[in-house]
Design a protein around this motif. Structure first.
Motif, PDB file in Angstrom:
ATOM      1  N   ARG A 147       0.815  -1.219   0.000  1.00 38.47           N
ATOM      2  CA  ARG A 147       0.000   0.000   0.000  1.00 38.47           C
ATOM      3  C   ARG A 147       0.855   1.280   0.000  1.00 38.47           C
ATOM      4  N   PRO A 148       1.904   1.398   0.830  1.00 37.39           N
ATOM      5  CA  PRO A 148       2.711   2.634   0.796  1.00 37.39           C
ATOM      6  C   PRO A 148       3.373   2.861  -0.570  1.00 37.39           C
ATOM      7  N   GLU A 149       3.885   1.793  -1.165  1.00 35.31           N
ATOM      8  CA  GLU A 149       4.504   1.902  -2.478  1.00 35.31           C
ATOM      9  C   GLU A 149       3.472   2.297  -3.531  1.00 35.31           C
ATOM     10  N   PHE A 150       2.284   1.703  -3.413  1.00 37.78           N
ATOM     11  CA  PHE A 150       1.208   2.003  -4.358  1.00 37.78           C
ATOM     12  C   PHE A 150       0.798   3.467  -4.263  1.00 37.78           C
ATOM     13  N   THR A 151       0.599   3.971  -3.059  1.00 36.09           N
ATOM     14  CA  THR A 151       0.174   5.370  -2.915  1.00 36.09           C
ATOM     15  C   THR A 151       1.269   6.323  -3.399  1.00 36.09           C
ATOM     16  N   ALA A 152       2.535   5.992  -3.153  1.00 34.77           N
ATOM     17  CA  ALA A 152       3.630   6.824  -3.656  1.00 34.77           C
ATOM     18  C   ALA A 152       3.654   6.806  -5.177  1.00 34.77           C
ATOM     19  N   TRP A 153       3.515   5.633  -5.761  1.00 38.26           N
ATOM     20  CA  TRP A 153       3.500   5.498  -7.225  1.00 38.26           C
ATOM     21  C   TRP A 153       2.322   6.264  -7.824  1.00 38.26           C
ATOM     22  N   LEU A 154       1.178   6.141  -7.177  1.00 44.29           N
ATOM     23  CA  LEU A 154      -0.026   6.809  -7.661  1.00 44.29           C
ATOM     24  C   LEU A 154       0.148   8.323  -7.667  1.00 44.29           C
ATOM     25  N   SER A 155       0.695   8.864  -6.598  1.00 46.32           N
ATOM     26  CA  SER A 155       0.814  10.321  -6.524  1.00 46.32           C
ATOM     27  C   SER A 155       1.989  10.856  -7.339  1.00 46.32           C
ATOM     28  N   GLU A 156       3.103  10.115  -7.419  1.00 43.39           N
ATOM     29  CA  GLU A 156       4.291  10.627  -8.092  1.00 43.39           C
ATOM     30  C   GLU A 156       4.348  10.286  -9.578  1.00 43.39           C
ATOM     31  N   VAL A 157       3.922   9.107  -9.938  1.00 47.42           N
ATOM     32  CA  VAL A 157       4.010   8.695 -11.339  1.00 47.42           C
ATOM     33  C   VAL A 157       2.718   9.043 -12.083  1.00 47.42           C
ATOM     34  N   LYS A 158       1.610   8.663 -11.516  1.00 47.51           N
ATOM     35  CA  LYS A 158       0.322   8.885 -12.182  1.00 47.51           C
ATOM     36  C   LYS A 158      -0.266  10.265 -11.864  1.00 47.51           C
ATOM     37  N   LEU A 159       0.295  10.938 -10.874  1.00 45.65           N
ATOM     38  CA  LEU A 159      -0.172  12.266 -10.465  1.00 45.65           C
ATOM     39  C   LEU A 159      -1.662  12.262 -10.114  1.00 45.65           C
ATOM     40  N   VAL A 160      -2.057  11.241  -9.369  1.00 46.21           N
ATOM     41  CA  VAL A 160      -3.450  11.067  -8.970  1.00 46.21           C
ATOM     42  C   VAL A 160      -3.503  10.986  -7.451  1.00 46.21           C
ATOM     43  N   ASN A 161      -4.472  11.692  -6.870  1.00 49.98           N
ATOM     44  CA  ASN A 161      -4.688  11.613  -5.423  1.00 49.98           C
ATOM     45  C   ASN A 161      -5.593  10.421  -5.149  1.00 49.98           C
ATOM     46  N   MET A 162      -5.135   9.522  -4.290  1.00 49.42           N
ATOM     47  CA  MET A 162      -5.862   8.285  -4.038  1.00 49.42           C
ATOM     48  C   MET A 162      -7.219   8.555  -3.394  1.00 49.42           C
ATOM     49  N   GLU A 163      -7.353   9.637  -2.665  1.00 45.44           N
ATOM     50  CA  GLU A 163      -8.622   9.950  -1.999  1.00 45.44           C
ATOM     51  C   GLU A 163      -9.721  10.298  -3.005  1.00 45.44           C
ATOM     52  N   HIS A 164      -9.344  10.670  -4.204  1.00 44.88           N
ATOM     53  CA  HIS A 164     -10.323  11.063  -5.216  1.00 44.88           C
ATOM     54  C   HIS A 164     -10.743   9.892  -6.101  1.00 44.88           C
ATOM     55  N   LEU A 165     -10.201   8.711  -5.844  1.00 45.95           N
ATOM     56  CA  LEU A 165     -10.523   7.544  -6.674  1.00 45.95           C
ATOM     57  C   LEU A 165     -11.670   6.742  -6.055  1.00 45.95           C
ATOM     58  N   SER A 166     -12.494   6.194  -6.913  1.00 48.76           N
ATOM     59  CA  SER A 166     -13.515   5.264  -6.424  1.00 48.76           C
ATOM     60  C   SER A 166     -12.856   3.895  -6.233  1.00 48.76           C
ATOM     61  N   ASN A 167     -13.571   2.997  -5.619  1.00 46.98           N
ATOM     62  CA  ASN A 167     -13.012   1.669  -5.339  1.00 46.98           C
ATOM     63  C   ASN A 167     -12.605   0.947  -6.615  1.00 46.98           C
ATOM     64  N   TRP A 168     -13.444   0.966  -7.633  1.00 48.88           N
ATOM     65  CA  TRP A 168     -13.123   0.243  -8.861  1.00 48.88           C
ATOM     66  C   TRP A 168     -11.942   0.894  -9.586  1.00 48.88           C
ATOM     67  N   GLU A 169     -11.820   2.267  -9.529  1.00 43.39           N
ATOM     68  CA  GLU A 169     -10.669   2.950 -10.138  1.00 43.39           C
ATOM     69  C   GLU A 169      -9.376   2.597  -9.390  1.00 43.39           C
ATOM     70  N   GLU A 170      -9.501   2.525  -8.060  1.00 45.74           N
ATOM     71  CA  GLU A 170      -8.348   2.153  -7.246  1.00 45.74           C
ATOM     72  C   GLU A 170      -7.895   0.740  -7.586  1.00 45.74           C
ATOM     73  N   LYS A 171      -8.830  -0.183  -7.770  1.00 45.05           N
ATOM     74  CA  LYS A 171      -8.483  -1.562  -8.128  1.00 45.05           C
ATOM     75  C   LYS A 171      -7.821  -1.618  -9.500  1.00 45.05           C
ATOM     76  N   GLN A 172      -8.320  -0.833 -10.449  1.00 39.32           N
ATOM     77  CA  GLN A 172      -7.726  -0.790 -11.786  1.00 39.32           C
ATOM     78  C   GLN A 172      -6.289  -0.243 -11.720  1.00 39.32           C
ATOM     79  N   MET A 173      -6.111   0.803 -10.961  1.00 39.88           N
ATOM     80  CA  MET A 173      -4.770   1.383 -10.803  1.00 39.88           C
ATOM     81  C   MET A 173      -3.837   0.393 -10.115  1.00 39.88           C
ATOM     82  N   PHE A 174      -4.376  -0.333  -9.118  1.00 37.81           N
ATOM     83  CA  PHE A 174      -3.546  -1.313  -8.428  1.00 37.81           C
ATOM     84  C   PHE A 174      -3.128  -2.429  -9.383  1.00 37.81           C
ATOM     85  N   LYS A 175      -4.003  -2.836 -10.277  1.00 34.40           N
ATOM     86  CA  LYS A 175      -3.637  -3.853 -11.276  1.00 34.40           C
ATOM     87  C   LYS A 175      -2.493  -3.337 -12.150  1.00 34.40           C
ATOM     88  N   GLU A 176      -2.598  -2.079 -12.548  1.00 39.03           N
ATOM     89  CA  GLU A 176      -1.528  -1.483 -13.356  1.00 39.03           C
ATOM     90  C   GLU A 176      -0.220  -1.403 -12.551  1.00 39.03           C
TER      91      GLU A 176
END
Length: 153
Positions: A7-36
């Motif tokens: 989870r810490p690596e995922f949130t760092a990757w999400l904010s730094e690489v994808k430039l997305v705030n995890m709090e703004h994602l829905s559950n299904w979007e979060e799952k899709q991003m986690f798959k990526e």
């Protein structure tokens, strides 16, 4: 909400690489991003080693900073308290520096003296050539003796 060890690596990757705030994602979007994220993790295609293990990354960063810090501290912090030896070393360095400065000054003096002597010789050669043109061979021979005292006239 997903729970996993990355989870810490995922949130760092999400904010730094994808430039997305995890709090703004829905559950299904979060799952899709986690798959990526896991796809990049499994294929080792992250842009930085940081996203494989944040703990190891920050530990390496701290070690590097500590090494740099120790190198800087070594330069300024006294670890040996032998004042007499340190003073002797300081005086030795000062003497060496003074000698180097004297050598440099002597070289400059010699170079300027040599330059002056070369200018004088050039002037004497011009004068000698002028005396030859005038037909004053005695004066030209005298200048020749001044320029090259070892040569036979």
């Amino acid at each position: 909400m997903l729970t996993w060890t990355k989870r810490p690596e995922f949130t760092a990757w999400l904010s730094e690489v994808k430039l997305v705030n995890m709090e703004h994602l829905s559950n299904w979007e979060e799952k899709q991003m986690f798959k990526e994220f896991m796809e990049d993790h499994n294929t080792a295609t992250f842009p930085s080693k940081k996203y494989y293990s944040l703990d190891a990354y920050y530990r390496r960063q701290m070690e590097k900073e500590m090494k740099k810090g120790f190198k800087q501290v070594k330069a300024t912090e006294r670890t040996v308290f032998n004042d007499e030896e340190q003073r002797r070393q300081e005086l030795l360095r000062a003497r060496e520096k003074h000698k180097e400065e004297q050598v440099i000054a002597l070289k400059r003096e010699m170079e300027s003296g040599m330059a002056q002597a070369m200018k004088e010789q050039a002037q004497l050669r011009e004068e000698m050539a002028y005396q030859y043109k005038l037909g004053n061979f005695e004066a030209a021979a005298a200048i020749q003796r001044r320029l090259d005292p070892d040569a036979a006239v």
